[in-house]
Design an enzyme around this catalytic site. Sequence first.
Site, PDB file in Angstrom:
ATOM      1  N   GLU A 153       0.810  -1.224   0.000  1.00  0.00           N
ATOM      2  CA  GLU A 153       0.000   0.000   0.000  1.00  0.00           C
ATOM      3  C   GLU A 153       0.846   1.278   0.000  1.00  0.00           C
ATOM      4  OE1 GLU A 153      -2.812  -0.326   3.236  1.00  0.00           O
ATOM      5  OE2 GLU A 153      -3.898  -1.944   2.246  1.00  0.00           O
ATOM      6  N   GLU A 188      -5.353  -8.464   0.540  1.00  0.00           N
ATOM      7  CA  GLU A 188      -5.983  -8.122   1.827  1.00  0.00           C
ATOM      8  C   GLU A 188      -7.475  -7.906   1.606  1.00  0.00           C
ATOM      9  OE1 GLU A 188      -4.373  -4.888   4.167  1.00  0.00           O
ATOM     10  OE2 GLU A 188      -2.322  -5.555   3.763  1.00  0.00           O
TER      11      GLU A 188
HETATM   12  O1  IFM Z   1      -3.994  -3.203   9.166  1.00  0.00           O
HETATM   13  C1  IFM Z   1      -3.975  -2.639   7.909  1.00  0.00           C
HETATM   14  C2  IFM Z   1      -2.814  -3.179   7.098  1.00  0.00           C
HETATM   15  O2  IFM Z   1      -1.603  -2.988   7.740  1.00  0.00           O
HETATM   16  C3  IFM Z   1      -2.750  -2.512   5.744  1.00  0.00           C
HETATM   17  N1  IFM Z   1      -4.037  -2.574   5.081  1.00  0.00           N
HETATM   18  C4  IFM Z   1      -5.192  -2.188   5.827  1.00  0.00           C
HETATM   19  C5  IFM Z   1      -5.250  -2.917   7.146  1.00  0.00           C
HETATM   20  C6  IFM Z   1      -6.507  -2.501   7.941  1.00  0.00           C
HETATM   21  O3  IFM Z   1      -6.493  -1.132   8.200  1.00  0.00           O
END
Ligand code: IFM
Length: 437
Positions: free
Chosen positions: A164, A347
């Site tokens: 990210e 994710e």
């Molecule tokens: O916890 C985070 C992760 O580190 C990166 N993506 C989003 C998740 C939830 O906020």
Amino acid sequence: MPDFPAGFRWGVSTSAYQIEGATTVDGRGPSIWDTFAREPGRIVDGSTGDEACDHYHRHAEDTALLAGLGVSAYRFSVAWPRVQPTGAGPAHAAGLDFYDRLVDGLLAAGVDPVATLFHWDLPQALEDAGGWLNRDTAARFAEYADLTAARLGDRVKLWITLNEPFIHMSLGHGIGTHAPGRMLLFDAFPVAHHQLLGHGLAVAALRARTASPVAIANNYSPVRQVGDTDADRAAAQAYDALHNRLFTDPLLGRGYPDAPGLDPAVIHDGDLDVLAAPIDVLGVNYYNPTGIRAPEEGSPLPFEMVPLDGYPRTAFDWPVAPDGLRELLLQLHDRYGDALPPIQVTESGCAYDDVPDAQGRVDDPERIAYLDGHVRAVHEAITAGVPVTGYFVWSLLDNWEWAEGFTKRFGLVHVDYPTQRRTPKSSYAWFRDLVRR
Ligand code: IFM
């Protein structure tokens, strides 16, 4: 639940600073998150990741949880300050030893190790030299990638360079709610470019060390335009360019989009070729869509975010919108056509206030509904022709959620932080049964 293609990768994700703890053990150096979390008022509950889930000492127990879940892959991140405590110099063997043990344990349990190299925990020494605002950090990142792959490259099954980069740029350097806490607004663009450059250089370093596929994990949020004026349209386009295209367009060979803050002086000759080095997989992190309309007059931003009505909400107050995941996957397919590599959803998950009942059980029907909807959305996208080859739940464990500290629980497994007791939630059993099927 409909059938998924054979070989579809089911996994769960975590990151180093959110779970490992042991931040001063075996010679790990400080990271920007160690520094930031200690600054008063930065973290809602005043906590740090010093102990987190103590995964550093409990990784064998956590690997057993992965084996019990039956997932084919586990996405973790390597802490750069364990491998190079000051962000430069030779590999620190004791730091890499930990990942060696973890990877061997995963393989013995039949779980593919998927390693992310940068999940926001920059060595503090590099931040002191300018961090990602400094072009040199890109070269340092490639060096660290090389050292890590030299040790783990024979066993990691998928490498992810950055996690990210948009969130690290915008929250960490644009508005300062994440480490390192800079508030540069659109002057944060060098952080985007230098991360991407570091990614491209790291891809080359990884290719020289391993035959395993290489990816990047981007955060995406489909834009829902609120209002129908030309100004609303322009605002939606500006936000889309920033959140969804700033990193992906140049990665896939299109050069930068017309996005707010873009400074051509930061881009040197040849950079765009380096950062467009072919990748094997595009990692997609999705949580929710974003409502956007034209800003009020005088606003420093070219858009305004507005809450989206009509959706259930998580404990983070994020709308639960599985249709947004389908829309996003189709949009990526339409936008990039043949340039789009296979996608893995790296994710997908939600926070709820999960509390054990009197018998110690943790029932989380909202998470099951969330995951069910998002897995179905992925299936619909595959049916519509989008090449999606994997889905990772965020997260295996409840963990330290950055500026929210321990107040947001995303895990399939509940963690009682004072005792570090792990309790699989009902969503763990649900996901296990799905993977089995
Ligand atoms: O916890 C985070 C992760 O580190 C990166 N993506 C989003 C998740 C939830 O906020």
